[in-house]
Design an enzyme around this catalytic site. Structure first.
Site, PDB file in Angstrom:
ATOM      1  N   HIS A  47      68.286  65.615  12.844  1.00  0.00           N
ATOM      2  CA  HIS A  47      68.296  64.866  13.638  1.00  0.00           C
ATOM      3  C   HIS A  47      67.891  65.234  15.400  1.00  0.00           C
ATOM      4  CE1 HIS A  47      69.484  60.837  15.600  1.00  0.00           C
ATOM      5  NE2 HIS A  47      70.414  61.240  16.127  1.00  0.00           N
ATOM      6  N   CYS A  65      70.903  54.576  16.062  1.00  0.00           N
ATOM      7  CA  CYS A  65      69.630  55.876  15.903  1.00  0.00           C
ATOM      8  C   CYS A  65      69.594  55.754  14.437  1.00  0.00           C
ATOM      9  CB  CYS A  65      69.922  56.802  16.485  1.00  0.00           C
ATOM     10  SG  CYS A  65      70.272  56.220  18.334  1.00  0.00           S
ATOM     11  N   HIS A  82      63.319  60.843  21.411  1.00  0.00           N
ATOM     12  CA  HIS A  82      64.218  60.304  20.564  1.00  0.00           C
ATOM     13  C   HIS A  82      63.930  58.870  20.554  1.00  0.00           C
ATOM     14  CE1 HIS A  82      67.363  58.959  18.083  1.00  0.00           C
ATOM     15  NE2 HIS A  82      68.392  59.182  18.788  1.00  0.00           N
TER      16      HIS A  82
END
Lengths: 399, 355
Positions: free
Chosen positions: A293, A160, A328
């Site tokens: 994040h 990620c 996400h």
């Protein structure tokens, strides 16, 4: 010579819009892109919420000039975002300068690989997707769509934080004079592979994700592609380019704690943020906004919150996670949030952390929950991934 | 600032895991796919840990440990870990897909999903060493390894790191082999690997391997060579290759005849070996020529074997007969060039010299 690297264009496609303007409009309207999944058949349909790009593959294929079922959705959305970035930067002939492409992806063509896994043997008409399993194949196809030749083209896959790392490498290459111009970002489409993978890790929320909320239940997966154009000072000067902002700081560190979880105190995150500040040559107190994040998993938000406190002490800047808008978006997240960071700089605007209600009990940190106007010089953006991968980028108004 | 290749580590289809050997006992195959010659993993990894590890992680651990030991570099001296891999631990991705389909998205366990992340190897090595530095993974077909080397070189030159562990790894699994047979990327019939470049048929002999190196800004006693330059190109036509080579060499003040030995990535695919023939019969007609994929087989990071071979040749100052392609003798090789490509794409030029 400026310390930072100029950003001269950007492009994005996500659950909250098919271009930069639409994404910005959704951000300031507080309009989420999270919904029930509609384009993938999965038994988890009613247990999860996702951030889907509105266009179906046939619509994207037609828009971009691909034949039906020619390429993975990762390629389609990647081409769409990269095309916007190039046009935004006013680039006419892509091969006129030493131009590179660095893309981040985790799934690559997995959407097709999982669909045709057993079909390849009896159905020659789907065999074009066999090489799509190579993650780099999606980047290769984006390069070919853009007409990029004889160039530096590579792919980063660090889960990620992939796109954040692609931006980092691109900035490094411009700074060390290896390239004059580079297209950096990432692309990841939704797939059964990631839906089921995250499901087994028990970190998917069954409702709208709520980053940094005490009652947060996990993340919403999303799909997106986003790219920035970085150019050397010489090129900016030569072409009289409009600069949208600068990449001034970057740092990558490894948490070296666990394959999928972050350490409770966010060691890797602190190191990455410190490195980024050092590259940018600024102090923690110079940061006006943190695009966190903030995946809304219990583990990430706790670890990242601790890391923010460790770095900023009792003066943690205003921060928010925009993942409640987009979901996400895995490898693309760093690039999506880079675009949002530049939008924050350009408009002196902080974007809200949606769905936040209850403060976490572990610390006193409260994200920005409303669209807020504020002068911004520097934005710090975090991206963390499996394998302990922690990346921080700093975007600034001036180089 | 020069960049030194201080040590090497290899696990391949040949017995390369022991750095004291240099292709003395070459294994000849008659096949379309080659598996690695595995070392005794017990010598490198606790058996309980090894059982949970994907093959790619095991090979990488061995190869990385070999390199670290040879350079005498302590784990806490490593500033960054950078890995190139075409497919990562593809065995786990494949099993996870099978499980999703076979179990209709139910009763799945996370391990396979976790290991299927492309950066599992770099992450696991960092975890094992407690290395909190820069940790990148490149996944771009036949320039995955070169991207990692380029990144490391830049950081060493910029003074951002002193010692970097750089590697390339790929593992071979069934479904991948079967699907690539369908599209003709793998040879249809077994070939004698020693004569693979004369096979006259399409496709390559697929294989696997792991190659790790410590690249440093300071020279250690174990040093093999200096890495002068590395460059990659996403596309090139056969006609463009000689011109690109000339331009690349000229950036280092070199001419083609300054190269003492050139390494080509010939894999015996009649459709694409022409890229090498152009140089072998042109610019480097009078240069000693070396090849290696008859020993290593083809895989996304096979050029790691080429990098290993160049390092070894420069350090030992000799070219083993088994890799010597033409009759031009090599006397004290100082400067070497590696040219590799796969299926006419993702070309790389790597320049090494004796230090």
């Amino acid at each position: 010579m400026t310390r930072g690297v100029a950003i001269t264009g950007m492009g994005i496609v996500s659950a909250i819009g098919n271009n930069v303007a639409e994404n910005y409009a959704s951000l300031i309207a507080g309009k989420t892109g999270i919904s029930r999944i509609s384009q993938i058949e999965t038994i988890h349909r009613d247990d999860i919420m996702v951030g889907e790009i509105i266009h179906t593959n046939p619509v994207l294929e037609k828009q971009l000039g691909f034949t039906p079922n020619e390429v993975s959705r990762t390629v389609l959305i990647g081409c769409m975002a990269a095309k916007e970035a190039i046009s935004n930067a006013g680039i006419q002939t892509i091969n006129s300068e030493r131009t590179g492409l660095i893309s981040g992806t985790t799934v690559g063509g997995m959407d097709k690989s999982e669909q045709y896994f057993y079909d390849y043997f009896d159905r020659p008409e789907v065999r074009q997707h066999i090489i799509g399993l190579h993650a780099g194949d999606s980047t290769k196809k984006i390069a070919s769509f853009l007409g990029l030749e004889e160039s530096f083209v590579t792919t980063i896959s660090t889960a990620c934080s992939s796109a954040a790392n692609a931006i980092m490498l691109g900035a490094r290459m411009i700074k060390s004079g290896q390239l004059d111009r580079v297209i950096v970002g990432g692309s990841d489409c939704l797939s059964k592979f990631t839906i089921n993978g995250f499901k087994t890790l028990l970190i998917l929320s069954d409702t709208y994700s709520a980053p940094f909320d005490a009652e947060r239940k996990g993340l919403n997966l999303g799909e997106a592609a986003a790219f920035l154009i970085l150019e050397s000072d010489a090129l900016v000067e030569k072409d009289g380019k409009k600069v949208l902002g600068y990449v001034t700081g970057y740092g990558n560190a490894n948490d070296a704690y666990h394959q999928t979880a972050s350490s409770e105190h966010g060691d890797g995150a602190v190191l990455a943020m410190e490195k980024a500040l050092k590259t940018a040559g600024i102090q923690a107190s110079d940061i006006d906004y943190v695009n966190a994040h903030g995946t809304a998993t219990p583990n990430n938000d706790l670890s990242e919150g601790h890391a923010l406190i460790r770095l900023f002490g009792d003066k943690v800047p205003e921060f928010s996670s925009t993942k409640a808008f987009t979901g996400h978006t895995l490898a693309a997240a760093g690039a999506v949030e880079a675009v949002y960071s530049v939008l924050a700089l350009q408009n002196d605007m902080l974007f809200p952390n949606l769905n936040y209600k209850t403060p976490m009990k572990e610390f006193k940190l409260e994200p920005v929950t409303a669209v807020t106007k504020k002068p911004i010089r520097h934005v710090l953006s975090n991206s963390f991934g499996f394998g302990g991968n922690c990346s921080t980028l700093i975007f600034s108004k001036r180089g | 600032m020069p960049v030194y290749i201080n040590s090497i580590g290899s696990v391949s289809a040949q017995k390369t895991f022991d750095n004291s050997l240099f292709l003395e006992d070459v294994i000849c195959y008659n096949d379309t796919v080659l598996k690695i010659i595995a070392p005794d993993y017990k010598d490198y990894i606790p058996p309980a840990a090894a059982r949970r590890m994907a093959k790619g992680i095991k090979m990488s651990t061995v190869s990385a440990k070999t390199a670290m030991t040879e350079a005498g570099i302590e784990e806490n001296e490593i500033d960054a870990i950078i890995v190139g891999t075409g497919l990562g631990c593809i065995g786990d991705s494949e099993k996870f897909v099978r499980d999703i389909i076979g179990n209709k998205e139910q009763f799945l366990t996370p391990t396979r999903f976790i290991q299927s992340s492309h950066n599992t190897v770099a992450g696991q090595i960092a975890l094992g060493m407690g290395c909190k530095g820069h940790n990148f993974t490149y996944v771009h077909s036949s320039i995955s390894f070169e991207s990692a080397v380029l990144d490391a070189k830049m950081q060493l030159e910029n003074g951002e790191a002193n010692h970097i562990l750089v590697g390339g790894v790929d593992e071979l699994v069934d479904h991948h082999v079967k699907t690539h047979e369908l599209i003709g990327h793998i040879k249809e019939r077994p070939v004698e690997t020693m004569s693979v470049i004369n096979s006259g048929t399409k496709g390559a002999v697929f294989a696997e391997g792991a190659h790790f190196f410590t690249l440093s800004s300071v020279q250690r006693p174990s040093c093999y060579a200096e890495l002068m330059g590395i460059k990659t190109y996403n596309t090139l036509t056969q006609n463009q290759v000689p011109e690109k080579v000339r331009t690349f060499l000229s950036e280092y003040g070199l001419e083609p005849n300054d190269i003492d030995a050139v390494i080509f990535g010939y894999n015996g695919d009649v459709e694409f070996d022409g890229y090498y023939n152009g140089l072998a019969n042109g610019l480097f007609k009078n240069t000693a020529q070396v090849y290696f994929k008859h020993l290593s087989g083809e895989f996304d990071t096979a050029s790691g074997f080429g990098f290993w071979l160049a390092s070894k040749i420069i350090k030992e100052q000799r070219v083993p007969n088994v890799v010597h392609l033409n009759a031009v003798p090599v006397d004290g090789p100082e400067t070497m060039l590696i040219y590799n490509q796969y299926r006419g794409e993702n070309h790389s030029l790597t320049l090494l010299r004796r230090c």
